[in-house]
Design a protein around this motif. Sequence first.
Motif, PDB file in Angstrom:
ATOM      1  N   UNK A 151      -6.354 -17.714  -0.239  1.00 36.18           N
ATOM      2  CA  UNK A 151      -5.026 -18.304   0.009  1.00 36.18           C
ATOM      3  C   UNK A 151      -4.718 -18.384   1.499  1.00 36.18           C
ATOM      4  N   UNK A 152      -4.251 -19.543   1.902  1.00 34.69           N
ATOM      5  CA  UNK A 152      -3.851 -19.720   3.286  1.00 34.69           C
ATOM      6  C   UNK A 152      -4.986 -19.645   4.277  1.00 34.69           C
ATOM      7  N   UNK A 153      -6.231 -19.706   3.779  1.00 32.81           N
ATOM      8  CA  UNK A 153      -7.422 -19.629   4.641  1.00 32.81           C
ATOM      9  C   UNK A 153      -7.396 -18.381   5.534  1.00 32.81           C
ATOM     10  N   UNK A 154      -6.842 -17.285   5.005  1.00 36.00           N
ATOM     11  CA  UNK A 154      -6.739 -16.058   5.791  1.00 36.00           C
ATOM     12  C   UNK A 154      -8.012 -15.216   5.659  1.00 36.00           C
ATOM     13  N   UNK A 155      -8.146 -14.249   6.557  1.00 32.45           N
ATOM     14  CA  UNK A 155      -9.331 -13.396   6.573  1.00 32.45           C
ATOM     15  C   UNK A 155      -9.148 -12.231   5.608  1.00 32.45           C
ATOM     16  N   UNK A 156      -9.420 -12.487   4.334  1.00 33.55           N
ATOM     17  CA  UNK A 156      -9.328 -11.428   3.334  1.00 33.55           C
ATOM     18  C   UNK A 156     -10.475 -10.431   3.469  1.00 33.55           C
ATOM     19  N   UNK A 157     -11.570 -10.848   4.077  1.00 34.66           N
ATOM     20  CA  UNK A 157     -12.673  -9.913   4.294  1.00 34.66           C
ATOM     21  C   UNK A 157     -12.225  -8.816   5.251  1.00 34.66           C
ATOM     22  N   UNK A 158     -11.558  -9.205   6.337  1.00 30.68           N
ATOM     23  CA  UNK A 158     -11.034  -8.210   7.276  1.00 30.68           C
ATOM     24  C   UNK A 158     -10.002  -7.319   6.588  1.00 30.68           C
ATOM     25  N   UNK A 201      -1.835 -17.625 -11.756  1.00 36.11           N
ATOM     26  CA  UNK A 201      -2.023 -18.260 -10.457  1.00 36.11           C
ATOM     27  C   UNK A 201      -1.292 -17.430  -9.413  1.00 36.11           C
ATOM     28  N   UNK A 202      -2.013 -17.000  -8.396  1.00 38.84           N
ATOM     29  CA  UNK A 202      -1.443 -16.206  -7.312  1.00 38.84           C
ATOM     30  C   UNK A 202      -1.673 -16.953  -6.000  1.00 38.84           C
ATOM     31  N   UNK A 203      -0.578 -17.276  -5.321  1.00 42.42           N
ATOM     32  CA  UNK A 203      -0.657 -17.957  -4.025  1.00 42.42           C
ATOM     33  C   UNK A 203      -1.510 -19.220  -4.110  1.00 42.42           C
TER      34      UNK A 203
END
Length: 350
Positions: A21-28, A160-162
């Motif tokens: 979602x939002x092309x954020x860095x979920x890995x970080x 559905x989430x975000x």
Amino acid sequence: MDLRGKNLVDWLRKQPSDKFPGCKSYIHRYDSVEEFLTREVHPLVATGAALVDGIFLNDHGPGHITTVIQRATELVAAKACALSPYEVYLLLAAIQVHDVGNILGRKGHETQPGKLYGQMEERLGNETIEKRMILTIAEAHGGSVNGDKDTIVRLEPTDTILGKPIRPRLLAALLRFADELADDRTRAARFAADHGVLPENSRIFHKYSEALHSVIVDIKGRAIDLHFEISDTDARLRFPKEAKEVYLLDEIIERTLKMHRERVYCTRFMRPEITLDRVNAKITVYASPTPEAPYTAELIKIGYRLEDRGYPDSAYGVCDMCPELKAWHNGAPLSGDALVAILEDKRKET
């Protein structure tokens, strides 16, 4: 899933940010949660339970989390199972937090993670709906709601989430069953047990883990294979458990039956992505080692298969499901008492 030989964490770290979602860095974000909990929380989980409940739990630290992740990795290796990167993040985050509630005591620990927010919450991001989903998946890994153990059914089949579609029931079932499969010898406090410092009411749990040396997730064969090894000395002992005493074999039987029930329950939510039809248990009893014979002889082999049979009933025992065990020794059913009787017969023969 085609994980290309990686576990779920390594696979997640290779995913591009546009998958989230939002092309954020979920890995970080995941790395931050893992690092914080590994350093500050997981090593204290068993200590908290000991202080509150007076019980020395088997390992609930970073090693246990690693094993749960490995079991989840083995489960999703099914060809029909394809989790999205965002689903993998939610699953891994839920695995990280699922047992932290033990710090507040063993009873009801599944519903306690939400009370331990603060620094943990900061690392899970700003989206309340996302954090609520992670906690909901984690809380479904055990316990009951108003006396009902059917905790996963309270989650939506799909959601559905975000803006990203997810399958909460599938993720909760994966966590719950992976946790069930993560109780092998790596969780036993063997050094403490060898030096007699474990509380009496905790020894049986560590002995069970110590005996379970291999857990094989056979996705193609649709089975879980368990391999136990116990010494004849341990087989003869009765261990305190709650208000009674039990043989180690009887504990193994009870725990494998519980795993069978968890397989039946969790497969209900993992299908059609993942199908598991049976739990196979193999138990080998060896003569206790001596300085003169450190590698000892095999005395007895026990094997049974737990699979769907007849009408499901939690009152079923292992002999109801495996009729061949009803007259296992001299007409007596498989039990710790029967095993001790055989060991006594063998001792007389020698």
